[in-house]
Design a protein around this motif. Structure first.
Motif, PDB file in Angstrom:
ATOM      1  N   CYS A  15      36.457  49.097  42.316  1.00  0.00           N
ATOM      2  CA  CYS A  15      37.588  48.398  42.930  1.00  0.00           C
ATOM      3  C   CYS A  15      37.734  48.943  44.342  1.00  0.00           C
ATOM      4  O   CYS A  15      37.456  50.123  44.587  1.00  0.00           O
ATOM      5  CB  CYS A  15      38.885  48.641  42.157  1.00  0.00           C
ATOM      6  SG  CYS A  15      38.945  47.706  40.619  1.00  0.00           S
ATOM      7  N   ARG A  17      40.526  49.288  45.987  1.00  0.00           N
ATOM      8  CA  ARG A  17      41.631  50.245  45.893  1.00  0.00           C
ATOM      9  C   ARG A  17      42.153  50.218  44.467  1.00  0.00           C
ATOM     10  O   ARG A  17      41.915  49.253  43.743  1.00  0.00           O
ATOM     11  CB  ARG A  17      42.725  49.930  46.916  1.00  0.00           C
ATOM     12  CG  ARG A  17      43.253  48.516  46.834  1.00  0.00           C
ATOM     13  CD  ARG A  17      43.745  48.055  48.180  1.00  0.00           C
ATOM     14  NE  ARG A  17      45.173  48.332  48.317  1.00  0.00           N
ATOM     15  CZ  ARG A  17      45.916  47.852  49.310  1.00  0.00           C
ATOM     16  NH1 ARG A  17      45.382  47.127  50.252  1.00  0.00           N
ATOM     17  NH2 ARG A  17      47.189  48.116  49.377  1.00  0.00           N
ATOM     18  N   TYR A  21      49.332  50.436  38.608  1.00  0.00           N
ATOM     19  CA  TYR A  21      49.693  50.128  37.217  1.00  0.00           C
ATOM     20  C   TYR A  21      48.453  50.063  36.326  1.00  0.00           C
ATOM     21  O   TYR A  21      48.542  49.800  35.134  1.00  0.00           O
ATOM     22  CB  TYR A  21      50.435  48.782  37.144  1.00  0.00           C
ATOM     23  CG  TYR A  21      49.646  47.631  37.732  1.00  0.00           C
ATOM     24  CD1 TYR A  21      48.790  46.878  36.945  1.00  0.00           C
ATOM     25  CD2 TYR A  21      49.730  47.327  39.086  1.00  0.00           C
ATOM     26  CE1 TYR A  21      48.049  45.842  37.490  1.00  0.00           C
ATOM     27  CE2 TYR A  21      48.994  46.299  39.641  1.00  0.00           C
ATOM     28  CZ  TYR A  21      48.156  45.562  38.842  1.00  0.00           C
ATOM     29  OH  TYR A  21      47.419  44.550  39.387  1.00  0.00           O
ATOM     30  N   CYS A  22      47.271  50.313  36.908  1.00  0.00           N
ATOM     31  CA  CYS A  22      46.014  50.049  36.208  1.00  0.00           C
ATOM     32  C   CYS A  22      45.585  51.227  35.334  1.00  0.00           C
ATOM     33  O   CYS A  22      45.590  52.373  35.783  1.00  0.00           O
ATOM     34  CB  CYS A  22      44.919  49.763  37.229  1.00  0.00           C
ATOM     35  SG  CYS A  22      43.339  49.389  36.453  1.00  0.00           S
ATOM     36  N   GLY A  64      37.885  46.609  36.533  1.00  0.00           N
ATOM     37  CA  GLY A  64      37.138  46.634  37.764  1.00  0.00           C
ATOM     38  C   GLY A  64      37.139  45.272  38.487  1.00  0.00           C
ATOM     39  O   GLY A  64      37.830  44.343  38.123  1.00  0.00           O
ATOM     40  N   THR A  65      36.359  45.250  39.519  1.00  0.00           N
ATOM     41  CA  THR A  65      36.244  44.044  40.337  1.00  0.00           C
ATOM     42  C   THR A  65      34.776  43.655  40.460  1.00  0.00           C
ATOM     43  O   THR A  65      34.112  44.002  41.450  1.00  0.00           O
ATOM     44  CB  THR A  65      36.849  44.285  41.744  1.00  0.00           C
ATOM     45  OG1 THR A  65      38.172  44.801  41.603  1.00  0.00           O
ATOM     46  CG2 THR A  65      36.913  43.001  42.552  1.00  0.00           C
TER      47      THR A  65
HETATM   48  S1  SF4 Z   1      40.864  46.592  37.740  1.00  0.00           S
HETATM   49 FE1  SF4 Z   1      42.332  45.164  38.601  1.00  0.00          FE
HETATM   50  S2  SF4 Z   1      44.309  46.160  38.251  1.00  0.00           S
HETATM   51 FE2  SF4 Z   1      42.737  47.754  38.005  1.00  0.00          FE
HETATM   52  S3  SF4 Z   1      42.550  48.690  40.033  1.00  0.00           S
HETATM   53 FE3  SF4 Z   1      41.023  47.085  39.938  1.00  0.00          FE
HETATM   54  S4  SF4 Z   1      42.023  45.271  40.829  1.00  0.00           S
HETATM   55 FE4  SF4 Z   1      43.633  46.753  40.328  1.00  0.00          FE
END
Ligand code: SF4
Length: 365
Positions: A15, A17, A21-22, A64-65
């Protein structure tokens, strides 16, 4: 060998950043690390193919992204995955800020046919509180790019009951989302996961939860989306008919699935395991020719049956009678209190029951 695996999940831990809340296993990582990770994921897929037969109906790339990965990696990655059926649903979780015309074209070309866009809110103030790096304008631009690239199946993820959010505020977010004509909307109340900055702020008393507002937002969401042609098919999920997530439905009906990538979970028959939650160890394990399994758990048929009840109860179809044979007391309590009702031979939650879905499910555990 067990039955062929029909559902595959891939966890991409990067990610740009980390949202406060993750609670997922995520971290930052540059392009070099991302490319190395793709090699490890491909190696893990090859190992999995030696141990399991596959006939994939759904693939879900989450994290993740995953949409952070470079555009030129997608063709190789998707081609290395186990075989999937013609018409399989292939979903990519996408951060709006990562969408470019080049990437959208690469995703289509690689066989991805469903996008799940992590929007969460259309309120710039709340997006800041959530630590997100996109704006409403970026979301609008990314939807246009995705539609322009030919994506016909688009989900928007939203969160409500954000700290201090008023009912009218979420209604505006919902209307903004609907104006983009998504095929599917997931709307979850914010959960304060342990070991996150949000959890600490709640515990310090910085924020107060407003249960009445949360209920109002939940009910308003169901009403508004139903009127817009996206009825609920699971307590937190709404879709145009025919656009329900096949991957999530498989989880909810208790199907087996395999997970690849660090921290990914798999459930096959009477076994559940979780991959190591460490990207470097994940790579080292697959390089040594081993599946990167961290923890294993044996599942009794009774546990799997209870899980099916808990997840199935949250769905529009509910639970078939045969699964509930040893739960007379729980069924009696839920129906007596107006939380569930019989619809032919299925037990389904009532409107009131959907508000208390987790508590109703707990009656059956
Ligand atoms: S997985 Fe989603 S909620 Fe968690 S840090 Fe990455 S973008 Fe943010």
């Amino acid at each position: 060998m067990t039955d062929a695996i029909r559902h595959l999940y891939l966890h991409v831990p990067f990610c740009s950043r980390i949202c406060p809340y993750c609670a997922f296993y995520v971290h930052r990582g540059g392009v070099g690390e991302q490319r190395a990770f793709v090699r490890a994921l491909i190696a893990e897929a090859a190992l999995a193919r030696r141990s399991f037969a596959f006939d994939l109906e759904t693939v879900f790339l989450g994290g993740g992204t995953p949409s952070l990965l470079p555009a030129d990696e997608w063709g190789t990655l998707m081609a290395a995955l186990p075989p999937r059926r013609v018409g399989a649903e292939v979903t990519l979780e996408t951060n709006p800020i990562t969408v470019t015309a080049e990437k959208a074209a690469a995703w289509r070309e690689a066989g991805i046919n469903r996008i799940s866009l992590g929007v969460q809110s259309f309120d710039p103030g709340f997006l800041k509180v959530l630590g997100r790096d996109h704006t409403p304008e970026i979301v609008e631009r990314s939807v246009a790019l995705l539609r322009g690239a030919g994506f016909e199946n688009l989900n928007i993820d939203l969160m409500f009951a954000l700290p201090g959010e008023a009912t009218g505020g979420f209604a505006a977010t919902l209307r903004h989302a609907l104006a983009l004509r998504p095929d599917h909307i997931s709307a979850y109340a914010l959960t304060y996961e342990e070991d996150t900055p949000f959890f600490e702020r709640l515990n310090r008393g910085e924020w107060l939860r407003d249960e009445a507002a949360e209920i109002e937002m939940f009910e308003g969401t169901a009403r508004e989306l139903d009127a817009a042609g996206l009825p609920f098919y699971e307590v937190s999920n709404y879709a145009r008919p025919g656009f329900e997530s096949r991957h999530n439905r498989a989880y909810w009906r208790g199907a087996d699935y395999l997970g690849l990538g660090p921290s990914a979970c798999s459930t096959v028959g009477t076994e559940r395991w979780t991959n190591v939650k460490d990207t470097a160890r994940h790579a080292a394990e697959v390089e040594a020719g081993r599946l990167p399994i961290g923890e294993r758990e044996a599942l009794s048929p009774e546990t799997r049956r209870k899980e099916r009840i808990m997840f199935g109860l949250r769905t529009r179809e509910g639970i078939e009678k045969e699964l509930l044979l040893s739960h007379d007391a729980a069924v009696a309590e839920a129906t007596r209190d107006g939380l569930a009702e019989w619809r032919e031979d299925h037990l389904v939650l009532t409107r009131q029951g959907r508000l208390l879905a987790d508590s109703v499910a707990a009656l059956f555990v």
